[in-house]
Design an enzyme around this catalytic site. Structure first.
Site, PDB file in Angstrom:
ATOM      1  N   LYS A  54       1.018  -1.309  -0.093  1.00 48.93           N
ATOM      2  CA  LYS A  54      -0.010   0.037  -0.058  1.00 48.93           C
ATOM      3  C   LYS A  54       1.022   1.168  -0.149  1.00 48.93           C
ATOM      4  O   LYS A  54       0.600   2.122  -0.835  1.00 48.93           O
ATOM      5  CB  LYS A  54      -0.739   0.108   1.371  1.00 48.93           C
ATOM      6  CG  LYS A  54      -2.061  -0.819   1.280  1.00 48.93           C
ATOM      7  CD  LYS A  54      -2.855  -0.817   2.520  1.00 48.93           C
ATOM      8  CE  LYS A  54      -4.000  -1.876   2.477  1.00 48.93           C
ATOM      9  NZ  LYS A  54      -4.418  -2.142   3.841  1.00 48.93           N
ATOM     10  N   GLN A  98      -5.313  -1.300   9.828  1.00 44.08           N
ATOM     11  CA  GLN A  98      -5.238  -2.718   9.067  1.00 44.08           C
ATOM     12  C   GLN A  98      -5.980  -3.507  10.066  1.00 44.08           C
ATOM     13  O   GLN A  98      -5.529  -3.666  11.319  1.00 44.08           O
ATOM     14  CB  GLN A  98      -3.713  -2.953   8.853  1.00 44.08           C
ATOM     15  CG  GLN A  98      -3.452  -4.169   8.239  1.00 44.08           C
ATOM     16  CD  GLN A  98      -4.136  -4.431   6.820  1.00 44.08           C
ATOM     17  OE1 GLN A  98      -3.926  -3.595   6.094  1.00 44.08           O
ATOM     18  NE2 GLN A  98      -4.785  -5.499   6.240  1.00 44.08           N
ATOM     19  N   ASP A 121     -11.365   3.502   4.048  1.00 44.93           N
ATOM     20  CA  ASP A 121     -12.067   2.015   4.015  1.00 44.93           C
ATOM     21  C   ASP A 121     -13.441   1.769   3.884  1.00 44.93           C
ATOM     22  O   ASP A 121     -13.815   0.704   3.526  1.00 44.93           O
ATOM     23  CB  ASP A 121     -11.240   1.227   5.170  1.00 44.93           C
ATOM     24  CG  ASP A 121     -10.439   0.093   4.917  1.00 44.93           C
ATOM     25  OD1 ASP A 121     -10.065   0.143   3.796  1.00 44.93           O
ATOM     26  OD2 ASP A 121      -9.485  -0.440   5.854  1.00 44.93           O
TER      27      ASP A 121
END
Ligand code: NDP
Length: 296
Positions: A54, A98, A121
């Site tokens: 990422k 995460q 997200d």
């Protein structure tokens, strides 16, 4: 093999190139560089590789990438304090924590502590509500990538019968919402579904987000259907480690009209959509119009 193989890498390359173009314009015309902060708690090597990817792709797109690696024993209070700091940092436009988090941390509370405008997200309960009510939400990256691929491959999805196998908050449920928004007739199946085979056989679009290697065989697929395999499963075969999806690719490819492979299908779209969401969040934060081609 009869099915067309949907090239997720090609879709993601195009999307990342659109992202980079918007980043260049934001820098040149407005003096703004989008910034993405990724928070990783613990030292599990698998998410670490993903977070590194990422970071690399964020920088390649011309954006700022910040990584916060915290030890496994980090307390909820310390994690909240970091999120609060990132929420109020004007150079950070996207925050991603995460998942999964270590067991002593409450993931729902942590996600809901993120500023909704920076929730790239799309997991914050407010963004979930906005998506569910058809409003301007930050859309979760994996289902967003899947829908972009489906639209790119099929065009208008109106009236198609879609079956989503899996009802997780991060893939299955938002995927079903997006397909409903595109006027599909949607069925969500899960581990308690009866006669899954015949439900799958109805699908013009079959999305598999289960986490069970090669669970869906070719004879569960309607001839000509579009199969989107979200699953990423690591298995040992012929003495080697291999990545496979939730669909049995070889038998499915004999029946389907089109299918995403694993790897190289929807996987590459997830990070590309994260970058796209960060640019969208940056534009919104600066009162600029939503950039073309980065969201739905
Ligand atoms: P979860 O484990 O959270 O959800 C799995 C879902 O599958 C559940 O709803 C479960 O039903 C359902 N399920 C499990 N077994 C069966 C069965 N035998 N029959 C029917 N349904 C079943 O997984 P995720 O949604 O997080 O991920 C799914 C897959 O997608 C995984 O392989 C994951 O690695 C992959 N993934 C890929 C991404 C990408 O970037 N391409 C991103 C995210 C995930 P129930 O609710 O009843 O338990």
């Amino acid at each position: 093999m009869t099915a067309q193989i949907i090239d997720g890498k090609a879709f993601s390359t195009q999307l990342r190139s659109r992202v980079a173009g918007h980043v260049t314009r934001l820098k040149e015309e407005h003096g703004i560089t989008p910034g993405l902060a990724v928070v990783l708690v613990g030292d599990d090597p698998a998410p670490e590789v993903y977070v590194r990817n990422k970071g690399r792709q964020t920088i390649e797109a011309g954006m700022n990438s910040l990584e916060h690696k915290l030890p496994t024993e980090t307390s909820q209070a310390d994690l909240f304090a970091l999120i609060e700091q990132l929420n109020s940092d004007p150079v950070i436009h996207g925050i991603l924590v995460q998942l999964p988090l270590p067991k002593h941390l409450n993931a729902d509370l942590v996600i809901n502590a993120i500023d909704t405008a920076k929730d790239v997200d799309g997991f914050h309960v407010s963004n979930v509500g906005l998506l569910g009510t058809g409003q301007n939400a930050m859309i979760p990256c994996t289902p967003l990538g899947c829908l972009m691929v489906m639209r790119g491959h099929l065009g208008d999805l109106s009236g198609l019968e879609a079956v989503v196998v899996g009802r997780s908050n991060i893939v299955g449920k938002p995927m079903a919402q997006l397909l409903l928004g595109d006027n599909c007739t949607v069925t969500i199946a899960h581990s308690h579904t009866r006669d899954l085979a015949s439900i799958c056989r109805r699908a013009d679009i079959l999305v598999a987000a289960i986490g069970r290697p090669e669970m869906i065989p070719g004879d569960w697929i309607k001839p000509g259907a579009t199969v989107i395999d979200v699953g990423i499963n690591r298995i040992a075969r012929h003495g080697k480690q291999q990545l496979v999806g939730d669909v049995d690719f070889s038998s499915a490819a004999e029946i389907a009209g089109a299918i995403t492979p694993v790897p190289g299908g929807v996987g590459p779209m997830t990070i590309a959509c994260l970058l796209a969401n960060t640019v969208t969040a940056c534009c919104r934060a600066n009162g600029l119009p939503a950039p073309e081609g980065l969201t739905l």
